[in-house]
Design a protein around this motif. Structure first.
Motif, mmCIF file in Angstrom:
data_model
loop_
_atom_site.group_PDB
_atom_site.id
_atom_site.type_symbol
_atom_site.label_atom_id
_atom_site.label_comp_id
_atom_site.label_asym_id
_atom_site.label_seq_id
_atom_site.Cartn_x
_atom_site.Cartn_y
_atom_site.Cartn_z
ATOM 1 N N TYR A 121 -10.255 -16.646 -12.369
ATOM 2 C CA TYR A 121 -11.568 -16.269 -12.896
ATOM 3 C C TYR A 121 -12.693 -16.783 -12.009
ATOM 4 O O TYR A 121 -13.701 -16.111 -11.810
ATOM 5 C CB TYR A 121 -11.759 -16.815 -14.317
ATOM 6 C CG TYR A 121 -10.678 -16.374 -15.266
ATOM 7 C CD1 TYR A 121 -10.445 -15.028 -15.515
ATOM 8 C CD2 TYR A 121 -9.869 -17.296 -15.914
ATOM 9 C CE1 TYR A 121 -9.448 -14.618 -16.380
ATOM 10 C CE2 TYR A 121 -8.865 -16.892 -16.777
ATOM 11 C CZ TYR A 121 -8.664 -15.547 -17.004
ATOM 12 O OH TYR A 121 -7.683 -15.150 -17.860
ATOM 13 N N TYR A 134 -18.728 -5.334 -7.151
ATOM 14 C CA TYR A 134 -17.391 -5.306 -7.749
ATOM 15 C C TYR A 134 -16.347 -4.718 -6.794
ATOM 16 O O TYR A 134 -15.257 -5.267 -6.636
ATOM 17 C CB TYR A 134 -17.391 -4.495 -9.049
ATOM 18 C CG TYR A 134 -18.097 -5.151 -10.195
ATOM 19 C CD1 TYR A 134 -17.807 -6.449 -10.585
ATOM 20 C CD2 TYR A 134 -19.057 -4.457 -10.921
ATOM 21 C CE1 TYR A 134 -18.459 -7.054 -11.646
ATOM 22 C CE2 TYR A 134 -19.714 -5.052 -11.990
ATOM 23 C CZ TYR A 134 -19.409 -6.347 -12.350
ATOM 24 O OH TYR A 134 -20.047 -6.939 -13.401
ATOM 25 N N GLY A 146 -11.168 -2.817 -12.149
ATOM 26 C CA GLY A 146 -11.190 -3.136 -13.575
ATOM 27 C C GLY A 146 -10.790 -4.581 -13.829
ATOM 28 O O GLY A 146 -11.344 -5.252 -14.710
ATOM 29 N N THR A 147 -9.847 -5.079 -13.057
ATOM 30 C CA THR A 147 -9.418 -6.473 -13.178
ATOM 31 C C THR A 147 -10.547 -7.407 -12.759
ATOM 32 O O THR A 147 -10.778 -8.441 -13.394
ATOM 33 C CB THR A 147 -8.156 -6.717 -12.320
ATOM 34 O OG1 THR A 147 -7.147 -5.790 -12.711
ATOM 35 C CG2 THR A 147 -7.647 -8.124 -12.468
ATOM 36 N N LYS A 149 -13.811 -6.793 -12.927
ATOM 37 C CA LYS A 149 -14.813 -6.787 -13.989
ATOM 38 C C LYS A 149 -14.356 -7.622 -15.181
ATOM 39 O O LYS A 149 -15.147 -8.379 -15.755
ATOM 40 C CB LYS A 149 -15.096 -5.350 -14.435
ATOM 41 C CG LYS A 149 -15.825 -4.522 -13.403
ATOM 42 C CD LYS A 149 -16.034 -3.103 -13.901
ATOM 43 C CE LYS A 149 -16.739 -2.250 -12.873
ATOM 44 N NZ LYS A 149 -16.936 -0.879 -13.377
ATOM 45 N N ASN A 150 -13.075 -7.492 -15.540
ATOM 46 C CA ASN A 150 -12.535 -8.242 -16.668
ATOM 47 C C ASN A 150 -12.565 -9.746 -16.403
ATOM 48 O O ASN A 150 -12.948 -10.536 -17.274
ATOM 49 C CB ASN A 150 -11.112 -7.773 -16.972
ATOM 50 C CG ASN A 150 -10.569 -8.385 -18.238
ATOM 51 O OD1 ASN A 150 -11.275 -8.523 -19.217
ATOM 52 N ND2 ASN A 150 -9.310 -8.763 -18.197
ATOM 53 N N ARG A 151 -12.181 -10.150 -15.213
ATOM 54 C CA ARG A 151 -12.156 -11.584 -14.896
ATOM 55 C C ARG A 151 -13.555 -12.190 -14.858
ATOM 56 O O ARG A 151 -13.758 -13.327 -15.291
ATOM 57 C CB ARG A 151 -11.419 -11.815 -13.576
ATOM 58 C CG ARG A 151 -9.923 -11.575 -13.713
ATOM 59 C CD ARG A 151 -9.174 -11.833 -12.445
ATOM 60 N NE ARG A 151 -7.750 -11.560 -12.645
ATOM 61 C CZ ARG A 151 -6.854 -11.610 -11.675
ATOM 62 N NH1 ARG A 151 -7.217 -11.939 -10.441
ATOM 63 N NH2 ARG A 151 -5.584 -11.340 -11.936
ATOM 64 N N HIS A 153 -16.075 -11.055 -16.589
ATOM 65 C CA HIS A 153 -16.479 -11.090 -17.995
ATOM 66 C C HIS A 153 -15.887 -12.316 -18.691
ATOM 67 O O HIS A 153 -16.586 -13.029 -19.416
ATOM 68 C CB HIS A 153 -16.032 -9.803 -18.698
ATOM 69 C CG HIS A 153 -16.230 -9.833 -20.181
ATOM 70 N ND1 HIS A 153 -17.470 -9.690 -20.766
ATOM 71 C CD2 HIS A 153 -15.349 -10.017 -21.192
ATOM 72 C CE1 HIS A 153 -17.339 -9.780 -22.076
ATOM 73 N NE2 HIS A 153 -16.067 -9.976 -22.367
ATOM 74 N N ILE A 154 -14.610 -12.562 -18.473
ATOM 75 C CA ILE A 154 -13.949 -13.722 -19.092
ATOM 76 C C ILE A 154 -14.564 -15.019 -18.583
ATOM 77 O O ILE A 154 -14.798 -15.953 -19.354
ATOM 78 C CB ILE A 154 -12.426 -13.678 -18.850
ATOM 79 C CG1 ILE A 154 -11.816 -12.518 -19.650
ATOM 80 C CG2 ILE A 154 -11.769 -15.003 -19.230
ATOM 81 C CD1 ILE A 154 -10.354 -12.244 -19.335
ATOM 82 N N LYS A 157 -17.794 -15.600 -20.325
ATOM 83 C CA LYS A 157 -17.539 -15.994 -21.714
ATOM 84 C C LYS A 157 -17.119 -17.460 -21.789
ATOM 85 O O LYS A 157 -17.608 -18.221 -22.634
ATOM 86 C CB LYS A 157 -16.446 -15.087 -22.289
ATOM 87 C CG LYS A 157 -16.199 -15.246 -23.748
ATOM 88 C CD LYS A 157 -15.169 -14.216 -24.197
ATOM 89 C CE LYS A 157 -14.739 -14.469 -25.617
ATOM 90 N NZ LYS A 157 -13.694 -13.544 -26.050
#
Length: 170
Positions: A121, A134, A146-147, A149-151, A153-154, A157
């Motif tokens: 992350y 990205y 997509g991975t 963006k997800n990482r 985002h995590i 968070k």
């Protein structure tokens, strides 16, 4: 629509904007300023107006957005206008003393929280923080976008949870 026709249409609609401006500002002088700002923005952006659409609605949208932008700017400045005759600024920045101690605590805690992130992350998050797009991160790390963006985002968070103590309470 020629510039002359556009100018004529703006002039014709200007008086119909006054009630909306008064509703937004609740002050005649501020309403007049808002109408003037709206007209200037409309005229300078006349190339963005699509002929055949509702000019009055376009002007109302410009006015509303101008009012919101001005309001947000005033809130960000953190000043309050004294409405007495002399119009002093109560919280003028010229009399405030800055103390950077809290900023140092915040930055130290933020760096510590970032360092605690798992590398999966932390790496994409830091690359994005440094200005990489990205798709550039995906290419460099050889993972799907997509991975990435997800990482990111995590990571955001997790950092938000770790730095919850700095959240402002209203």
């Amino acid at each position: 629509m020629t510039t002359l026709e556009f100018s004529y249409s703006l002039n014709k609609l200007s008086s119909s904007l006054k009630p909306f401006a008064l509703k937004l500002t609740r002050d005649i002088d501020d309403a007049n300023d808002l109408i003037q700002d709206t007209m200037v923005k409309a005229f300078t952006n006349k190339d963005k107006f699509t002929e055949g659409t509702n000019l009055k609605a376009w002007l109302y949208t410009i006015m509303k957005n101008t009012f919101i932008t001005n309001y947000q700017r005033m809130v960000r400045r953190g000043t309050f206008v004294d409405t007495t005759d002399n119009l002093h600024y109560i919280n003028s920045s010229s009399v405030q003393i800055e103390n950077g101690v809290f900023e140092n605590f915040t930055m130290d805690d933020a760096h510590e929280a970032i360092e605690k992130l798992d590398d999966a992350y932390k790496t994409p998050f830091m690359m994005h923080y440094r200005g990489f797009k990205y798709h550039e991160i995906a290419d460099r790390l050889q993972i799907p976008i997509g991975t990435v963006k997800n990482r990111i985002h995590i990571a955001r968070k997790l950092l938000k949870e770790a730095l919850m103590v700095y959240q402002h309470k209203n």
